[in-house]
Design a protein around this motif. Sequence first.
Motif, PDB file in Angstrom:
ATOM      1  N   GLN A  94       0.836  -1.205   0.000  1.00 18.05           N
ATOM      2  CA  GLN A  94       0.000   0.000   0.000  1.00 18.05           C
ATOM      3  C   GLN A  94       0.867   1.250   0.000  1.00 18.05           C
ATOM      4  N   ARG A  95       1.909   1.256   0.827  1.00 14.49           N
ATOM      5  CA  ARG A  95       2.819   2.411   0.844  1.00 14.49           C
ATOM      6  C   ARG A  95       3.512   2.556  -0.503  1.00 14.49           C
ATOM      7  N   GLY A  96       3.898   1.433  -1.094  1.00  9.97           N
ATOM      8  CA  GLY A  96       4.546   1.469  -2.398  1.00  9.97           C
ATOM      9  C   GLY A  96       3.638   2.036  -3.469  1.00  9.97           C
ATOM     10  N   LEU A  97       2.358   1.643  -3.432  1.00 11.01           N
ATOM     11  CA  LEU A  97       1.383   2.205  -4.366  1.00 11.01           C
ATOM     12  C   LEU A  97       1.291   3.715  -4.192  1.00 11.01           C
ATOM     13  N   GLY A  98       1.212   4.169  -2.945  1.00 13.98           N
ATOM     14  CA  GLY A  98       1.105   5.602  -2.689  1.00 13.98           C
ATOM     15  C   GLY A  98       2.317   6.366  -3.194  1.00 13.98           C
ATOM     16  N   LEU A  99       3.505   5.834  -2.936  1.00 15.86           N
ATOM     17  CA  LEU A  99       4.725   6.501  -3.399  1.00 15.86           C
ATOM     18  C   LEU A  99       4.804   6.501  -4.922  1.00 15.86           C
ATOM     19  N   PHE A 100       4.451   5.380  -5.521  1.00 16.86           N
ATOM     20  CA  PHE A 100       4.490   5.306  -6.984  1.00 16.86           C
ATOM     21  C   PHE A 100       3.522   6.306  -7.601  1.00 16.86           C
ATOM     22  N   GLN A 101       2.307   6.356  -7.074  1.00 18.92           N
ATOM     23  CA  GLN A 101       1.317   7.263  -7.644  1.00 18.92           C
ATOM     24  C   GLN A 101       1.703   8.726  -7.463  1.00 18.92           C
ATOM     25  N   ASN A 102       2.325   9.047  -6.345  1.00 19.77           N
ATOM     26  CA  ASN A 102       2.672  10.442  -6.075  1.00 19.77           C
ATOM     27  C   ASN A 102       3.946  10.894  -6.783  1.00 19.77           C
ATOM     28  N   TYR A 103       4.911   9.978  -6.963  1.00 19.30           N
ATOM     29  CA  TYR A 103       6.208  10.398  -7.495  1.00 19.30           C
ATOM     30  C   TYR A 103       6.515   9.857  -8.896  1.00 19.30           C
ATOM     31  N   CYS A 104       5.844   8.808  -9.309  1.00 23.09           N
ATOM     32  CA  CYS A 104       6.206   8.144 -10.569  1.00 23.09           C
ATOM     33  C   CYS A 104       5.114   8.188 -11.630  1.00 23.09           C
ATOM     34  N   SER A 105       3.852   8.174 -11.206  1.00 22.07           N
ATOM     35  CA  SER A 105       2.764   7.997 -12.164  1.00 22.07           C
ATOM     36  C   SER A 105       2.513   9.224 -13.031  1.00 22.07           C
ATOM     37  N   GLY A 106       3.137  10.353 -12.695  1.00 22.44           N
ATOM     38  CA  GLY A 106       3.015  11.508 -13.562  1.00 22.44           C
ATOM     39  C   GLY A 106       3.605  11.246 -14.934  1.00 22.44           C
ATOM     40  N   CYS A 107       4.645  10.407 -14.983  1.00 19.05           N
ATOM     41  CA  CYS A 107       5.291  10.076 -16.262  1.00 19.05           C
ATOM     42  C   CYS A 107       5.128   8.610 -16.640  1.00 19.05           C
ATOM     43  N   HIS A 108       5.232   7.727 -15.648  1.00 22.15           N
ATOM     44  CA  HIS A 108       5.179   6.289 -15.914  1.00 22.15           C
ATOM     45  C   HIS A 108       3.797   5.731 -15.601  1.00 22.15           C
ATOM     46  N   SER A 109       3.364   4.815 -16.435  1.00 20.79           N
ATOM     47  CA  SER A 109       2.083   4.145 -16.196  1.00 20.79           C
ATOM     48  C   SER A 109       2.321   2.699 -15.767  1.00 20.79           C
ATOM     49  N   THR A 110       1.280   2.095 -15.227  1.00 21.37           N
ATOM     50  CA  THR A 110       1.212   0.638 -15.050  1.00 21.37           C
ATOM     51  C   THR A 110      -0.067   0.212 -15.768  1.00 21.37           C
ATOM     52  N   GLN A 111      -0.040   0.338 -17.081  1.00 20.07           N
ATOM     53  CA  GLN A 111      -1.251   0.305 -17.880  1.00 20.07           C
ATOM     54  C   GLN A 111      -1.870  -1.079 -18.046  1.00 20.07           C
ATOM     55  N   TYR A 112      -1.227  -2.104 -17.502  1.00 24.04           N
ATOM     56  CA  TYR A 112      -1.838  -3.433 -17.538  1.00 24.04           C
ATOM     57  C   TYR A 112      -2.513  -3.775 -16.212  1.00 24.04           C
ATOM     58  N   GLN A 113      -2.601  -2.793 -15.339  1.00 26.99           N
ATOM     59  CA  GLN A 113      -3.307  -2.918 -14.068  1.00 26.99           C
ATOM     60  C   GLN A 113      -4.565  -2.065 -14.104  1.00 26.99           C
ATOM     61  N   ARG A 114      -5.554  -2.468 -13.314  1.00 29.42           N
ATOM     62  CA  ARG A 114      -6.767  -1.672 -13.158  1.00 29.42           C
ATOM     63  C   ARG A 114      -6.887  -1.231 -11.701  1.00 29.42           C
ATOM     64  N   TYR A 115      -7.413  -0.030 -11.509  1.00 30.00           N
ATOM     65  CA  TYR A 115      -7.514   0.518 -10.160  1.00 30.00           C
ATOM     66  C   TYR A 115      -8.316  -0.382  -9.233  1.00 30.00           C
ATOM     67  N   ASN A 116      -9.443  -0.900  -9.712  1.00 27.16           N
ATOM     68  CA  ASN A 116     -10.282  -1.704  -8.830  1.00 27.16           C
ATOM     69  C   ASN A 116      -9.622  -3.023  -8.474  1.00 27.16           C
ATOM     70  N   ARG A 117      -8.856  -3.599  -9.397  1.00 31.74           N
ATOM     71  CA  ARG A 117      -8.140  -4.847  -9.104  1.00 31.74           C
ATOM     72  C   ARG A 117      -7.052  -4.617  -8.058  1.00 31.74           C
ATOM     73  N   VAL A 118      -6.312  -3.517  -8.191  1.00 27.73           N
ATOM     74  CA  VAL A 118      -5.275  -3.186  -7.215  1.00 27.73           C
ATOM     75  C   VAL A 118      -5.898  -2.937  -5.847  1.00 27.73           C
ATOM     76  N   ALA A 119      -7.018  -2.225  -5.827  1.00 27.10           N
ATOM     77  CA  ALA A 119      -7.704  -1.953  -4.559  1.00 27.10           C
ATOM     78  C   ALA A 119      -8.117  -3.249  -3.880  1.00 27.10           C
ATOM     79  N   GLU A 120      -8.645  -4.182  -4.646  1.00 30.03           N
ATOM     80  CA  GLU A 120      -9.069  -5.470  -4.076  1.00 30.03           C
ATOM     81  C   GLU A 120      -7.883  -6.269  -3.556  1.00 30.03           C
TER      82      GLU A 120
END
Length: 231
Positions: free
Chosen positions: A39-65
């Motif tokens: 969960q912490r890793g997701l938060g850090l990735f979204q805040n610092y990395c996702s502006g440029c990098h995607s994880t486009q083979y993942q879906r938000y609801n699947r990650v949440a589950e």
Amino acid sequence: MKKLLIALVSLVPVLAFAAGSNVHLDKANIDLHDTESLQRGLGLFQNYCSGCHSTQYQRYNRVAEDLDISIDDMKAKYKFTEGKIGSLMHNAIPQADAAKWFGAAPPDLTLVARVRGEDWVYSYLKGFYQDPSRPFGVNNTVFPLVGMPHVLQELQGTPVLQEDGTTVSTGGSMNAEEYDEAVRDITGFLVYSAEPIRLERERLGWWVMGFLFIFFIVAYLLKKEYWKDVH
């Protein structure tokens, strides 16, 4: 001749990576059972990395589950793009703009931990150091001539390369141990992203091994029954 020079220049980053492939890699020691770390890793990735990098083979609801995050929390804390909660996790920057600003569009990172290995990702994120000769002022011990800024510098501080190959940082919001843990959290999230079904696959693997063991016993006893009168 001009085309040849262009081709050689374009190969510089690839050759640099190949040359740096034998560097020492620190052990990441990722534990995919540690949901809080993911969960912490997701938060850090979204805040610092996702502006440029995607994880486009993942879906938000699947990650949440998978990471025990409520849909409301996922929307409020981790989802920074438009679209439904079931949409793919694309980055926020248009590919054309990214290519213009960085020279090439930042790659999708869904499978990076599977392609490079978790130790490589972990060491890479720890490997930035100050280098005024580079366009973004930093270089990397694992990926020399890297073409991206040190997006975690706010956390780590300004890393200075030492003669022994290590870095010493000053001015960050985290000390060295805290930063290592943050990098491990990001790496863990990327390891999970590369194979979300990994834990389930491992659990099923034990059931399969158990079935094969029982089947072996039954087959062995059946073989003895068939062959008891042969001799």
